[in-house]
Design an enzyme around this catalytic site. Structure first.
Site, PDB file in Angstrom:
ATOM      1  CE  LYS A  49      -1.680   4.912  -1.764  1.00  0.00           C
ATOM      2  NZ  LYS A  49      -1.722   3.784  -1.407  1.00  0.00           N
ATOM      3  CE  LYS A  67      -4.352   6.392   2.788  1.00  0.00           C
ATOM      4  NZ  LYS A  67      -5.284   6.949   1.771  1.00  0.00           N
ATOM      5  CG  HIS A 126      -2.112   0.902   1.161  1.00  0.00           C
ATOM      6  ND1 HIS A 126      -2.166   1.949   2.355  1.00  0.00           N
ATOM      7  CD2 HIS A 126      -2.981   1.200   0.305  1.00  0.00           C
ATOM      8  CE1 HIS A 126      -3.037   2.628   1.871  1.00  0.00           C
ATOM      9  NE2 HIS A 126      -3.795   2.358   0.810  1.00  0.00           N
ATOM     10  CG  HIS A 151      -6.967   8.616  -0.981  1.00  0.00           C
ATOM     11  ND1 HIS A 151      -5.436   8.505  -1.489  1.00  0.00           N
ATOM     12  CD2 HIS A 151      -7.371   7.665  -1.322  1.00  0.00           C
ATOM     13  CE1 HIS A 151      -5.389   7.150  -1.613  1.00  0.00           C
ATOM     14  NE2 HIS A 151      -6.403   6.446  -1.498  1.00  0.00           N
TER      15      HIS A 151
END
Length: 552
Positions: A185, A414, A183, A412
């Site tokens: 990026k 976090k 997950h 989106h």
């Protein structure tokens, strides 16, 4: 076995799973046979009620062309030759080799590959994607889901290997524990002058970069001098440890300045990270015990914060958890997580103490009125059973971002932080949502940390520095002592964009304004506010006149 005598003309191959922040909604590889075919909910790993059981009917001709009819109430998108066309209920469209279908606009991407292009990469007849009727209920079992996930990953890998440019290398990191994901990026961009490290929260898709609130951090680092080649700093060690866990295949490349080199995890020790303004906080899947228990997840964050000293104003100050997907949590794990994020000492040596957590999360009304309407909710993929637990009610606060103009751009991004007013003790930008899979859960009397997924984040901390780093891989470098008195050290002070203090009052303090996208302190939910969950039905129309799930 009714399909055994039929002629297969092609396959719908999954290009991407539904929203990278959720393991729900992956599409199977779907064989297409000459004549009539049906695509629907049975072809998803976990049922999404927006997809009908008979979502599409496909009539395939012997030449491989297909006529698609939308049978369900929700529209699809057909992408062909660079054009994107919406097809609503009972409408028809033609697709041919290489066309892409979005079974729900923005979600569930499948690419049509006819047999001539597939060669030997087709899925076997009778695969799990053809399960019907009573067998559909069996898909709730973990074994079936895992087998289907493996099949999808292999089909996707085969497709991407055929489509990729010749100089690309695709690698799937090992996922030893079921339902984990890669997950993270991030980008590592090597220049003749050095390396640019980028950590961000957006997936590499148009909608993420154009319609969402996202976060991105980057810093450039020069090549090490020969005399410093064996010097190591925490940022370097954390980066190399994370890259080592990915186990990518080593490859050789010719680079300007340095010539032929092997690109592996150790290669990234050639750069000087001594000016790093952040710490890396990563997660890698596995059962971590002994010294490794403090290397990853929330235990890594705890161990870094324990080494830090903060101003006394942050004693027992609140915490913010802001993310875009909520796992299945319980009060015990929330306490464990909060304990880690409350670590650290005040400048008089006493512990900061446990902070009160607050969750920043969009309401149904926020999503309804967003720039995408209800469609934005597909990227906030938390089910009602996770969101509407009684113990979570005390945590909910509003997504309010007027000061940066992002109220209607759904988050989106976090972030996790500890604050007092507009002052920030520390700030974490990360790929990690609020879940045990991302952060890890302690087991075996707190001697083992179990993590399912790969994650990566950057932690901003107040620091004492000799200078503010100004090195750039792409611009003429400015003096590293620019604006500073020679021989003096400086401290960094973290604040929000709304901080109104006097920067001149502390001459050897550098005030760093972090673009925290939500207002602090956050506003608690009112009696009419309902936290967004993506599997509920909403009949009040959004800004585009649609309801949720959409009906065309």
């Amino acid at each position: 076995m009714a399909y055994a005598s039929r002629v297969r003309v092609g396959t719908l191959v999954p290009l991407a799973k539904d929203n990278a922040d959720s393991s729900n909604g992956s599409v199977s590889t779907i064989p297409i046979f000459e004549g009539s075919n049906v695509v629907g909910r049975n072809h998803l790993v976990i049922a999404d009620k927006r997809i009908s059981r008979k979502h599409l009917s496909l009539h395939a001709s012997p030449d491989g062309s297909i006529e698609v009819v939308v049978e369900g109430p929700n529209p699809i998108i057909v992408r062909s030759e660079g054009q994107r066309r919406k097809v609503c209920a009972q409408e028809k469209a033609k697709i041919t080799h290489d066309d892409v279908l979005e079974l729900i606009p923005g979600d569930y991407f499948v690419k049509y590959m006819d047999m001539a292009a597939e060669h030997k990469s087709s899925a076997p007849i009778g695969s799990s994607g053809l399960k019907k009727g009573k067998r559909h209920s069996e898909e709730d079992s973990a074994a079936v889901k895992r087998n289907r996930q493996i099949m999808e990953d292999e089909a996707l890998a085969r497709t991407l290997q055929k489509m990729k440019p010749a100089n690309w290398i695709l690698h799937k990191p090992p996922l030893p524990i079921s339902f984990g994901t890669h997950h993270s990026k991030a980008m590592l961009l090597v220049y003749p002058q050095g390396i640019r490290v980028v950590v961000h929260t957006a997936n590499m898709i148009h909608v993420d970069w154009n319609n969402k609130s996202q976060g991105l951090w980057m810093q450039d680092f020069p090549w090490k001098d020969a005399k410093d080649i064996n010097k190591k700093v925490p940022f370097e060690n954390d980066l190399v440890d994370y890259l080592s866990a990915l186990k990518w295949p080593e490859f050789r490349v010719n680079l300007p300045v340095v010539g032929d080199v092997n690109i592996n995890a150790s290669f990234f020790r050639r750069f000087d990270y001594s000016s790093a303004m952040v710490r890396l906080i990563g997660s890698v899947p596995g059962y971590h015990a002994g010294p490794s228990i403090k290397k990853w997840g929330h235990m890594k964050l705890r161990s870094v914060l324990e080494e830090c000293t903060f101003e006394k104003q942050f004693c027992k100050s609140p915490l913010i958890y802001q993310f875009s997907s909520l796992g299945s949590l319980d009060e015990k794990w929330m306490s464990e997580f909060t304990y880690s994020l409350s670590a650290g000492k005040s400048d008089d040596g006493s512990p900061l103490g446990i902070g009160k957590p607050l969750i920043v999360w969009p309401t149904v009304e926020d999503v309804r009125c967003s720039i995408e309407g209800y469609a934005a909710g597909s990227c906030i993929p938390s089910p009602q059973k996770n969101v509407e637990k009684d113990f979570l009610r005390k945590y909910w606060t509003r997504w309010k971002a007027d000061h940066v103009g992002r109220c209607r751009a759904m988050p989106h991004i976090k972030t996790f932080t500890r604050y007092n007013g507009q002052n920030i003790a520390w700030f974490l930008l990360t790929s990690s949502n609020l879940s045990k899979a991302a952060w890890g859960a302690l087991q075996k009397n707190n001697t083992q940390l179990m993590i399912r997924s790969y994650e990566l984040g950057v932690l901003f901390l107040p620091q004492t520095l000799k200078s503010i780093p100004q090195f750039s891989c792409t611009e003429k470098n400015r003096s590293s002592l620019d604006g500073l008195a020679l021989g003096k050290t400086i401290k960094t002070k973290l604040v929000t964009l709304c901080w109104k203090g006097d920067e001149e009052s502390e001459p050897f303090t550098k005030t760093v304004r972090l673009p925290v996208p939500y207002q602090l302190p956050p506003q608690p939910y009112g009696p009419e506010d309902v936290p967004w969950s993506w599997d509920r039905r909403y009949t009040k129309k959004d800004v585009y006149g649609s309801v949720w799930p959409r009906h065309g």
